[in-house]
Every structure is written in structure tokens, then in C-alpha cells.
Write a protein that holds these residues in place. Structure first.
Motif, PDB file in Angstrom:
ATOM      1  N   ILE A 134       7.705  12.521  -2.969  1.00 19.95           N
ATOM      2  CA  ILE A 134       8.159  11.580  -1.962  1.00 19.95           C
ATOM      3  C   ILE A 134       7.092  10.507  -1.825  1.00 19.95           C
ATOM      4  O   ILE A 134       5.883  10.798  -1.849  1.00 19.95           O
ATOM      5  N   ALA A 135       7.517   9.268  -1.736  1.00 19.53           N
ATOM      6  CA  ALA A 135       6.580   8.152  -1.631  1.00 19.53           C
ATOM      7  C   ALA A 135       6.913   7.305  -0.411  1.00 19.53           C
ATOM      8  O   ALA A 135       8.083   7.126  -0.072  1.00 19.53           O
ATOM      9  N   THR A 136       5.883   6.819   0.240  1.00 15.18           N
ATOM     10  CA  THR A 136       6.048   5.879   1.341  1.00 15.18           C
ATOM     11  C   THR A 136       5.191   4.655   1.054  1.00 15.18           C
ATOM     12  O   THR A 136       4.154   4.748   0.387  1.00 15.18           O
ATOM     13  N   PHE A 137       5.614   3.502   1.539  1.00 17.43           N
ATOM     14  CA  PHE A 137       4.845   2.279   1.282  1.00 17.43           C
ATOM     15  C   PHE A 137       5.030   1.304   2.426  1.00 17.43           C
ATOM     16  O   PHE A 137       6.018   1.362   3.169  1.00 17.43           O
ATOM     17  N   VAL A 138       4.049   0.397   2.567  1.00 16.98           N
ATOM     18  CA  VAL A 138       4.101  -0.637   3.593  1.00 16.98           C
ATOM     19  C   VAL A 138       3.866  -1.993   2.949  1.00 16.98           C
ATOM     20  O   VAL A 138       3.163  -2.120   1.947  1.00 16.98           O
ATOM     21  N   ASP A 139       4.479  -2.998   3.531  1.00 17.46           N
ATOM     22  CA  ASP A 139       4.317  -4.381   3.098  1.00 17.46           C
ATOM     23  C   ASP A 139       2.960  -4.884   3.594  1.00 17.46           C
ATOM     24  O   ASP A 139       2.685  -4.875   4.793  1.00 17.46           O
ATOM     25  N   ILE A 140       2.086  -5.319   2.679  1.00 17.05           N
ATOM     26  CA  ILE A 140       0.758  -5.804   3.074  1.00 17.05           C
ATOM     27  C   ILE A 140       0.631  -7.314   2.854  1.00 17.05           C
ATOM     28  O   ILE A 140      -0.475  -7.838   2.693  1.00 17.05           O
ATOM     29  N   SER A 141       1.753  -8.024   2.858  1.00 17.84           N
ATOM     30  CA  SER A 141       1.723  -9.477   2.653  1.00 17.84           C
ATOM     31  C   SER A 141       0.846 -10.174   3.691  1.00 17.84           C
ATOM     32  O   SER A 141       0.037 -11.058   3.353  1.00 17.84           O
ATOM     33  N   GLU A 142       0.982  -9.790   4.967  1.00 18.12           N
ATOM     34  CA  GLU A 142       0.190 -10.430   6.019  1.00 18.12           C
ATOM     35  C   GLU A 142      -1.289 -10.106   5.853  1.00 18.12           C
ATOM     36  O   GLU A 142      -2.153 -10.956   6.107  1.00 18.12           O
ATOM     37  N   GLU A 191       0.887  -1.166   0.000  1.00 20.51           N
ATOM     38  CA  GLU A 191       0.000   0.000   0.000  1.00 20.51           C
ATOM     39  C   GLU A 191       0.917   1.207   0.000  1.00 20.51           C
ATOM     40  O   GLU A 191       1.883   1.253   0.756  1.00 20.51           O
ATOM     41  N   TYR A 192       0.663   2.187  -0.877  1.00 19.70           N
ATOM     42  CA  TYR A 192       1.599   3.311  -0.964  1.00 19.70           C
ATOM     43  C   TYR A 192       0.873   4.656  -1.007  1.00 19.70           C
ATOM     44  O   TYR A 192      -0.308   4.749  -1.356  1.00 19.70           O
ATOM     45  N   TRP A 193       1.635   5.682  -0.647  1.00 19.33           N
ATOM     46  CA  TRP A 193       1.204   7.073  -0.707  1.00 19.33           C
ATOM     47  C   TRP A 193       2.288   7.875  -1.426  1.00 19.33           C
ATOM     48  O   TRP A 193       3.485   7.635  -1.205  1.00 19.33           O
ATOM     49  N   ALA A 194       1.912   8.807  -2.260  1.00 19.88           N
ATOM     50  CA  ALA A 194       2.882   9.678  -2.942  1.00 19.88           C
ATOM     51  C   ALA A 194       2.400  11.120  -2.830  1.00 19.88           C
ATOM     52  O   ALA A 194       1.209  11.403  -3.014  1.00 19.88           O
ATOM     53  N   ARG A 195       3.334  12.021  -2.500  1.00 20.35           N
ATOM     54  CA  ARG A 195       2.992  13.433  -2.329  1.00 20.35           C
ATOM     55  C   ARG A 195       4.007  14.291  -3.076  1.00 20.35           C
ATOM     56  O   ARG A 195       5.211  13.961  -3.099  1.00 20.35           O
ATOM     57  N   PRO A 196       3.567  15.386  -3.671  1.00 24.20           N
ATOM     58  CA  PRO A 196       4.501  16.238  -4.418  1.00 24.20           C
ATOM     59  C   PRO A 196       5.447  16.988  -3.485  1.00 24.20           C
ATOM     60  O   PRO A 196       5.113  17.277  -2.330  1.00 24.20           O
ATOM     61  N   ILE A 197       6.642  17.295  -3.984  1.00 28.97           N
ATOM     62  CA  ILE A 197       7.605  18.139  -3.281  1.00 28.97           C
ATOM     63  C   ILE A 197       7.609  19.492  -3.977  1.00 28.97           C
ATOM     64  O   ILE A 197       7.824  19.581  -5.193  1.00 28.97           O
ATOM     65  N   LEU A 198       7.353  20.560  -3.205  1.00 28.68           N
ATOM     66  CA  LEU A 198       7.269  21.916  -3.758  1.00 28.68           C
ATOM     67  C   LEU A 198       8.480  22.735  -3.337  1.00 28.68           C
ATOM     68  O   LEU A 198       8.944  22.653  -2.204  1.00 28.68           O
ATOM     69  N   SER A 199       8.976  23.534  -4.263  1.00 26.43           N
ATOM     70  CA  SER A 199      10.034  24.505  -3.978  1.00 26.43           C
ATOM     71  C   SER A 199       9.640  25.827  -4.610  1.00 26.43           C
ATOM     72  O   SER A 199       9.557  25.940  -5.837  1.00 26.43           O
ATOM     73  N   ASP A 200       9.360  26.822  -3.753  1.00 22.70           N
ATOM     74  CA  ASP A 200       8.882  28.115  -4.239  1.00 22.70           C
ATOM     75  C   ASP A 200       7.650  27.960  -5.124  1.00 22.70           C
ATOM     76  O   ASP A 200       7.494  28.625  -6.154  1.00 22.70           O
ATOM     77  N   GLY A 201       6.753  27.045  -4.709  1.00 18.58           N
ATOM     78  CA  GLY A 201       5.509  26.843  -5.437  1.00 18.58           C
ATOM     79  C   GLY A 201       5.637  25.986  -6.679  1.00 18.58           C
ATOM     80  O   GLY A 201       4.643  25.750  -7.370  1.00 18.58           O
ATOM     81  N   ILE A 202       6.826  25.487  -6.975  1.00 22.06           N
ATOM     82  CA  ILE A 202       7.052  24.672  -8.171  1.00 22.06           C
ATOM     83  C   ILE A 202       7.301  23.236  -7.737  1.00 22.06           C
ATOM     84  O   ILE A 202       8.088  22.977  -6.816  1.00 22.06           O
ATOM     85  N   VAL A 203       6.642  22.287  -8.403  1.00 22.54           N
ATOM     86  CA  VAL A 203       6.826  20.871  -8.090  1.00 22.54           C
ATOM     87  C   VAL A 203       8.175  20.414  -8.631  1.00 22.54           C
ATOM     88  O   VAL A 203       8.443  20.509  -9.833  1.00 22.54           O
ATOM     89  N   THR A 204       9.018  19.939  -7.740  1.00 23.83           N
ATOM     90  CA  THR A 204      10.355  19.501  -8.154  1.00 23.83           C
ATOM     91  C   THR A 204      10.528  17.987  -8.059  1.00 23.83           C
ATOM     92  O   THR A 204      11.581  17.465  -8.402  1.00 23.83           O
TER      93      THR A 204
END
Length: 347
Positions: free
Chosen positions: A134-142, A118-131
Motif C-alpha cells: 500500500i502506498a500513500t503520497f502527498v502533493d509537495i508542489s507548494e 513525497e511518498y511512503w510504501a509499506r508491504p501487505i502481509l497475509s499469513d506472513g506472506i507479502v501479497t
């Protein structure tokens, strides 16, 4: 000589503060149990935390930094089919400046095996511009394993691993609908193992369970993959036959042939192996037979309840005829007809 100088103490302090902040952020990300990684606007990996490396089988960041992350870990769907980067939902984070969440997907490990995530992704902004993102994820095997176990408990018999009454009901309902849509007959067989109670009473439930499991195996071997064998309860089994063709007489002949094949298969001697301990075993030879009833149906001619009632009634006709027999219900006159065979003694 003229010397001009500025006091850059504040600037140095600010730079040190930023560096310290970055270091704290990376330390936080690196200590997370969840996998985390960053990408730039080209989709290339800018960092990966320890959980990322551990979960996906990499030894160090050097193996992933600067690599196109989608092609590295997200290149295929769960079934192995190609997943184009242009269709990747995770890229929406920096392509369209949106946060993305997916509760069921797969990443691919270094060794080529898949990891349910299961994952989440979010934009990284620098001075209002997407550069980047960053993504995070977890193992959902169980979680996936638990879902399979829950489904197994809900829809399958714990002893024989066959579909249970609930799943059979769904498949019979679907079979009636398909039969009506395609004008192709189906058939339902209900069978009861003869004198099963006496085996339980004389040899115990453990032996009875072994017989039920072996009977289930034999039943499955007698039908096609498109058919369903279910345990209805106790020593009663149900076989649903699909796609027997538009000609009713041919469909009845086909269903009768399978019913006879099942009767003969269940009549063969059972060798039931009882393990007392690692060194001691007892083999019990047992002979059994089955009373089988069936009905052939077409979707627009029969209801769910009637199909079960007719097959069950035909099965009791087999019992009344002396067991070890096959009867089919005729829809036209609502009577059961006997399918002839050479009866084998089961004394």
C-alpha cells in the motif's frame, strides 16, 4: 433421508465483521487528503482512493484498477528520462518486505504532466506472506515553490534577479578552482554606474530601480551562458568570465573585448517607462556610462581576495581617468593598464 447441518452463525458473523472492517478501512482511506493506492505482487493496482484520482487527474477507479501502477504513474524521472520498473524504490516494499520513504519524487498525471510528491510504501502481509503493498503520497508542489523562493531570496538580488554577492562568492571560488585544474584563465570585471546617485536624487528611486533593471538586462546580453553577472550592491555590478584559455594575452584581449562591449551597451540611451496608472505613463530618457575595472587570473596565481581587490582598484582608476572608461590590472607589476577606446561624450 438423512440431513446433516452445521450452525454457521459464527462463521457468517465473522465474515460480516471482516467485510465491515474492510469497508471501514476503505472509507478511511477514501476520506484521506493524501493519495493512497494498493498493488498486488505483480505491481497491478488493486484500489485507489479519491485523492489519488483527484491529484492525478483520473475520473474513476475503473481507469486505474488492474493497471500496472509503475507504468501508469511512475514511469519516468523528473527530467523525463525512463524509470525502469525494476529500479523503482517503491517496489522494495513487496519485493523485499521493507517500508520505503521518498521525500522528493514525481508521479505522472493522466494528462502527461508531472506532480512533485513525497511518498511512503509499506508491504501487505497475509499469513506472513507479502501479497502486495500500500502506498500513500502527498502533493509537495507548494513546498517546492517555497524552496525556490527561499533560494531566490538567499542567492539572488530581489530587484534585478541577478546573483547576489553571496552567490557570486561561491561562483568565484569555483571559478578559481576550475581555472587551477584546467590551466585556463578567468577574468573578473567590476563596474559602477557613473553619476547614478544624481539620477536617484532628481528623479526618485523608482526611476533609479528601472535603470538598474535595464542595466542588468544589458549586462547579461553581453556575456555567455557560462559567465556570471551579479549585482554587488547599490549601482555596482560584477561580471565573472570563465574559460578564457591558457594564453594570458589572448585571455586579456577577450576580457577587454567583453568589457568594451559592456561599456558601449551601458552608454546607449535609456528609455525608462513610468506608469502612474492604467492610462497615464511617462517616458524618461536618460544617458549614463560606467566605470569598469578588471583583472585576468589563473587559479594558482591569485587568491579570492586579491582578485576582488585588483579589479576594484582598476575600476577606481577608470573613475579617476574621467569615468566611462575601462582599466585592467596587470598581475606582474600590480598596476592597472588602460584599455584604449574612442571615448563617446555622455553630456
Amino acid at each position: 433421508m438423512v440431513a446433516i447441518y452445521d450452525d454457521v452463525t459464527a462463521q457468517k458473523q465473522a465474515e460480516a465483521a471482516v467485510q465491515e472492517s474492510h469497508q471501514k478501512l476503505f472509507s478511511l482511506l477514501d476520506s484521506m487528503a493524501e493519495g493512497a493506492y494498493g498493488v498486488d505482487s505483480n505491481g497491478d493496482c488493486t484500489f485507489a482512493n479519491s485523492a489519488f484520482l483527484r491529484l492525478l487527474g483520473y475520473g474513476s477507479q475503473d481507469e486505474v484498477l488492474g493497471k500496472h501502477t509503475h507504468e501508469l504513474i511512475h514511469h519516468s524521472h523528473a527530467d523525463g528520462s525512463h524509470y525502469p520498473a525494476s529500479e523503482c524504490r517503491m517496489y522494495i516494499a513487496y519485493q523485499k518486505n521493507q517500508s520505503v520513504h521518498c521525500s522528493d519524487d514525481v508521479f505522472w498525471r493522466k494528462d502527461g504532466t508531472s506532480l512533485p510528491v513525497e511518498y511512503w510504501a509499506r508491504p501487505i502481509l497475509s499469513d506472513g506472506i507479502v501479497t502486495g503493498a500500500i502506498a500513500t503520497f502527498v502533493d509537495i508542489s507548494e513546498r517546492k515553490k517555497a524552496e525556490v523562493e527561499i533560494r531566490q531570496l538567499a542567492f539572488y538580488d530581489a530587484l534585478t534577479k541577478l546573483p547576489n554577492r553571496r552567490l557570486l562568492n561561491d561562483r568565484l571560488t569555483q571559478g578559481i578552482a576550475v581555472s587551477q585544474r584546467t590551466a585556463s584563465h578567468g577574468a573578473l570585471l567590476i563596474l559602477d554606474l557613473d553619476n547614478f546617485k544624481s539620477l536617484n536624487d532628481t528623479q526618485g528611486h523608482l526611476v533609479g530601480d528601472l535603470l538598474l533593471k535595464e542595466a542588468a538586462r544589458r549586462l547579461v546580453s553581453c556575456v555567455r551562458e557560462i559567465d556570471t553577472v551579479a549585482r554587488f550592491g547599490g549601482d555596482e555590478f560584477v561580471v565573472l568570465l570563465n574559460d578564457l584559455g591558457s594564453d594570458k594575452r589572448m585571455a586579456l584581449a577577450h576580457a577587454s573585448m567583453i568589457a568594451e562591449k559592456i561599456r558601449e551597451s551601458l552608454l546607449a540611451p535609456y528609455l525608462l517607462n513610468i506608469s502612474h496608472d492604467a492610462l497615464t505613463q511617462t517616458i524618461i530618457e536618460h544617458r549614463s556610462s560606467a566605470s569598469i575595472g578588471g583583472t585576468v587570473f589563473l587559479g594558482d596565481e591569485a587568491t579570492y581576495d586579491n582578485i576582488l581587490k585588483w579589479a576594484d582598484s582598476a575600476m577606481y582608476r577608470s573613475k579617476d581617468a574621467g569615468r566611462n572608461a575601462v582599466h585592467f590590472h596587470e598581475i606582474e607589476n600590480h598596476k592597472a593598464q588602460t584599455v584604449p577606446f574612442t571615448k563617446t561624450s555622455n553630456d
